[in-house]
Every structure is written in structure tokens, then in C-alpha cells.
Scaffold this motif. Sequence first.
Motif, mmCIF file in Angstrom:
data_model
loop_
_atom_site.group_PDB
_atom_site.id
_atom_site.type_symbol
_atom_site.label_atom_id
_atom_site.label_comp_id
_atom_site.label_asym_id
_atom_site.label_seq_id
_atom_site.Cartn_x
_atom_site.Cartn_y
_atom_site.Cartn_z
ATOM 1 N N ARG A 8 1.229 -1.488 -0.163
ATOM 2 C CA ARG A 8 0.410 -0.237 0.119
ATOM 3 C C ARG A 8 1.147 1.326 -0.280
ATOM 4 N NH1 ARG A 8 -3.521 -2.599 4.795
ATOM 5 N NH2 ARG A 8 -1.299 -2.512 5.753
ATOM 6 N N ILE B 142 2.156 5.084 0.449
ATOM 7 C CA ILE B 142 1.726 6.521 1.647
ATOM 8 C C ILE B 142 3.332 7.305 0.792
ATOM 9 C CG2 ILE B 142 2.515 7.410 4.053
ATOM 10 C CD1 ILE B 142 1.644 4.367 4.857
ATOM 11 N N ALA C 66 0.344 6.291 13.340
ATOM 12 C CA ALA C 66 -0.539 6.193 13.054
ATOM 13 C C ALA C 66 -1.516 6.400 13.761
ATOM 14 C CB ALA C 66 -0.845 4.306 12.953
ATOM 15 N N GLY D 245 -4.303 2.567 12.746
ATOM 16 C CA GLY D 245 -5.148 2.943 11.498
ATOM 17 C C GLY D 245 -3.648 3.279 10.476
ATOM 18 N N THR D 246 -4.184 3.163 9.797
ATOM 19 C CA THR D 246 -3.554 4.064 8.183
ATOM 20 C C THR D 246 -2.576 4.897 8.710
ATOM 21 O OG1 THR D 246 -4.922 3.439 6.565
ATOM 22 C CG2 THR D 246 -3.534 4.641 5.714
ATOM 23 N N ARG E 214 0.758 7.540 8.858
ATOM 24 C CA ARG E 214 1.182 9.018 7.970
ATOM 25 C C ARG E 214 2.196 9.186 8.044
ATOM 26 N NH1 ARG E 214 -2.632 13.659 10.377
ATOM 27 N NH2 ARG E 214 -2.112 14.835 8.002
ATOM 28 N N TYR F 185 3.448 -1.232 3.781
ATOM 29 C CA TYR F 185 3.034 -0.301 3.188
ATOM 30 C C TYR F 185 4.016 -0.115 2.353
ATOM 31 C CZ TYR F 185 -1.037 0.648 5.492
ATOM 32 O OH TYR F 185 -2.480 0.548 6.618
#
Length: 167
Positions: free
Chosen positions: A5, A7, A98, A106-107, A109, A160
Motif C-alpha cells: 500500500r 503512502i 498511525a 490505522g493507516t 502517515r 506499506y
Amino acid sequence: MTGARIIYTEPLTAAAFAPFGDLLDTQGKPDKIINQGFCGRYHDRATLDFGPEGRAGISLFKAEPRALPLTLDLVERHPEGTQAFIPMSMDPFLIIVAPDMGGTPGTPRAFVSAAGQAINYHRAIWHGVLTPLHAPGLFAVVDRIGASPNLEEHWFEPPYEIRQNRE
């Protein structure tokens, strides 16, 4: 990287970093002029918390520089105390955080600091490992010293990939 994923990094600002901790920098006017007028004091910039059984400690970390893109497969947090990272050079570093989503991150940064910026993670904030982008990778770290466990790790599957901002 297949299955990762993506970022993208963003600049480190006080507003963007506020949910995760404190940005330490010298923006604006100093709170006080000291040392016969030769020094500006930017006072009390971080909320330090070491829990009821901990104390503050100052350690030095020397980390190997990394490069972008970077694979992010691990984050950690410290439920018993805050952790401040203060670079001992004027080089930028990568800060990964996160939000907590019911006990798991979570997702994430990803922020890139500017020269002269440092950060303080609040207690129990999910964050990446120390990630300098340039040598020497030397940091002063102010964090909790104590006997009780103070580390939780989470491995991302799939991982990620962090890339430089698309600007």
C-alpha cells in the motif's frame, strides 16, 4: 513492491502532527531572551509523561540512514511514556505515525522534518522506528526509564511503501 500500500510523505507541521505529539522547533518569537540578550528561549515545548513508575532519561541513538521509497512493515508504541527525538544535526528525518484503531494501528502517515525540527511522541502513539534520511543519524532521545514493559509492536501485512511527496 508488489502488494504494498502506498503512502506519500508530507511536510512536518505542528497542526498535522498534533494528534500524535508535539513539534519542537523555533518558529516565531522566543518566549524569553536570556544570556545577556544573546539567546532566545522557546520554553516548555513538549508534554512529557513517564507514568507513575517511570522517570525521564536522556539517551543517544545512532541510526543508519534510510532512503525513500521505504518499506514500512513495523510500527511500535510505548504505553507507559512519551518519547522525544531531537536530531543532533540539521538534517531532515522521516517520522511515521498511525492513529490507534481499537488497539491496532490505522493507516500510517509519513512526515519529513525540516532542518532544526524535533518531535515528541505522546504516550501510546503508534510510530515507525527512528529513520534518519542522512548520516550521521545521531539523536538525543528523552524517554521513560522504568522496569515495567513499555513496548508494543505491530507488523503490517501487507506492508506499506512510503514514497517522496508527489509535488
